[in-house]
Design an enzyme around this catalytic site. Structure first.
Site, short mmCIF file in Angstrom:
data_model
loop_
_atom_site.label_atom_id
_atom_site.label_comp_id
_atom_site.label_asym_id
_atom_site.label_seq_id
_atom_site.Cartn_x
_atom_site.Cartn_y
_atom_site.Cartn_z
N VAL A 159 58.50 54.30 86.82
CA VAL A 159 58.05 53.07 85.67
C VAL A 159 59.55 53.63 85.17
O VAL A 159 59.49 55.54 85.21
CB VAL A 159 56.81 53.45 85.07
CG1 VAL A 159 56.84 53.80 84.14
CG2 VAL A 159 55.86 53.51 85.92
N ALA B 201 60.83 59.12 82.74
CA ALA B 201 61.02 57.86 84.18
C ALA B 201 59.64 58.52 84.63
O ALA B 201 59.71 60.54 85.22
CB ALA B 201 62.13 57.37 85.09
N LYS B 202 59.45 58.75 85.66
CA LYS B 202 58.00 58.85 86.21
C LYS B 202 57.99 58.06 87.90
O LYS B 202 57.90 57.04 87.76
CB LYS B 202 56.34 59.20 85.91
CG LYS B 202 56.17 60.71 87.34
CD LYS B 202 56.76 61.44 86.24
CE LYS B 202 55.72 62.84 86.76
NZ LYS B 202 56.92 63.96 86.53
N GLY B 203 57.52 58.26 88.74
CA GLY B 203 57.06 57.42 89.74
C GLY B 203 56.39 57.93 90.76
O GLY B 203 55.36 59.97 91.07
N ASP C 22 57.82 66.46 91.87
CA ASP C 22 56.51 67.03 90.84
C ASP C 22 55.58 66.93 91.87
O ASP C 22 55.75 68.01 92.94
CB ASP C 22 56.00 65.23 90.45
CG ASP C 22 55.61 65.90 88.80
OD1 ASP C 22 56.00 65.97 88.29
OD2 ASP C 22 54.69 65.27 90.09
#
Ligand code: GLU
Length: 415
Positions: A59, A104-106, A145
């Protein structure tokens, strides 16, 4: 992860902050949804020959201030809603420490504890392949992460570079140093956390010698923070991992806890400490409480029992909205995630800069620059909190959201 609509918390906090910012409706509404969300399906051949399909996400919450930036997590409870929440937090976080990045992050919904290293490698390569058109050093930079590490970053770098036909170290940070990783990246989140924590201790007029600390989470962030704080003369009285929690009011011997954990893979059964539940640990006496694991660990059930004077959020989103209100009413000084754990992405930024320039810095320089950025951000947030008479989370959001909104306004509407 305890909450399957954590994004509602982001929206509620945004609404509260907008009472101070009074953003134009067009900008405010834009900040209430992610810019782009990609869902990918990942067929992976498992060691037994079967093909299993995993679901992955990436995202880009907002890119007004620069390329999207944020980690990827591997966990069975990963959902799109959670990834959007974390991408929004990355957006505010990067702006608070004034990095030229968006957020962002995934993640991939999977249980890596039940997978072999080879299976994780194949899944990582397939994930990278499926999101390759969405990422790059100029557009979206990945990082570790929860349950992702240096080796996984190396596989991402290799897969992306293979697609491009040349080495692209700047597509991912938190890589091994031999591939263009930065010195100090592994311990950066904890160093940043300790830096702002010591500023808070000073601000509250406490003497940091012999302060008692409880830490929830004994992964990279929690364990490194325990080491640094122990060295500074603080007493680590409570620790928790995903399976157990332990407490000793006289202080735990961190070295032997680490040896025990490496051997038994859990804190359960560690002698020289009382075995307690996680909720009990949150309510046991300490001066500083550091949630450094999953979301929602400080919640409406346990927040009223918190004895700590300071809560320093090493994890992302560890305190629910209700718990936040309880802590504020009790006068607990909360160092919010978007400030307290920003050290990781700060050194990720240094890594990206070094990769692009192909010129690498000494560790001393990295530590000095990291400390300067964290102290400056702490002071800025504290000044806003004092001027506007708000808690530190609201103040941090006023700073972060305000900067993102300003960049959006100046860029203007396209077309
Ligand atoms: N996953 C970390 C965070 O939540 C680091 C992100 C990064 O370095 O890009 O802040």
């Amino acid at each position: 992860m305890t909450n399957n609509n954590s994004f509602q918390g982001v929206l509620d906090r945004l609404e509260a902050v907008n009472k101070h910012l009074n953003l134009p409706p067009a900008i405010y509404n834009r900040l209430r949804s992610p810019r782009r969300s990609l869902i990918v399906s990942l067929p992976v051949r498992m060691d037994n020959g079967e093909v299993k399909c995993f679901e992955g996400y990436r995202v880009h919450y907002n890119t007004a201030r620069g390329p999207a930036k944020g980690g990827i997590r591997y966990h069975q409870n990963v959902t799109l809603n959670e990834i959007i929440t974390l991408a929004a937090l990355m957006t505010w976080k990067c702006a608070i420490v004034d990095l030229p990045f968006g957020g962002a992050k995934g993640g991939v919904a999977c249980d890596t504890t039940k997978m072999s290293r080879d299976e994780i490698k194949r899944m990582t390569r397939r994930y990278t392949h499926e999101i390759a058109m969405f990422i790059g050093p100029e557009s979206d930079i990945l990082a570790p992460d929860m349950y992702t590490d240096e080796q996984i970053m190396a596989w991402i770098m290799d897969t992306y570079s293979t697609i491009k036909g040349y080495s692209v170290p700047g597509v991912v940070t938190g890589k091994p140093v031999c591939l263009g990783g930065s010195l100090g990246r592994k311990t950066a989140t904890s160093h940043g956390l300790v830096t702002v924590l010591l500023e808070a201790v000073k601000h509250l007029g406490l003497s940091y010698k012999d302060l008692a600390v409880s830490i929830i989470g004994f992964g990279n962030v929690g364990a490194t923070a325990a080491d640094i704080l122990h060295e500074k003369g603080m007493r680590i009285v409570g620790l928790a991992d995903s399976k157990a929690a332990i407490y000793n009011a006289k202080g735990l011997d961190i070295k032997s806890v680490k040896r025990y954990k490496a051997d038994k893979k859990s804190l359960a059964g560690f002698k020289d400490a009382e075995q307690v539940s996680l909720n009990e640990l949150v309510g046991l006496k300490c001066d500083i409480l550091i949630p450094a694991a999953m979301e929602g660990q400080i919640n409406s059930k346990n927040a009223k029992n918190v004895k700590a004077r300071i809560v320093a959020e090493g994890a992302n989103d560890p305190t629910t909205r209700e718990a936040d209100a309880i802590l504020n009413d009790k006068g607990v000084f909360v160092l919010p995630d978007i400030l307290a754990n920003a050290g990781g992405v700060v050194v990720s930024y240094f890594e990206w800069v070094q990769d692009i320039q192909r010129y690498f810095w000494h560790e001393d320089e990295i530590q000095k620059r990291l400390e300067n950025i964290m102290v400056k951000a702490f002071k800025h947030v504290l000044t806003i909190a004092q001027d506007k008479k708000v808690d530190m989370r609201t103040a941090a959001m006023i700073l972060g959201v305000g900067r993102v909104a300003e960049a959006s306004a100046v860029r203007g509407l396209y077309p």
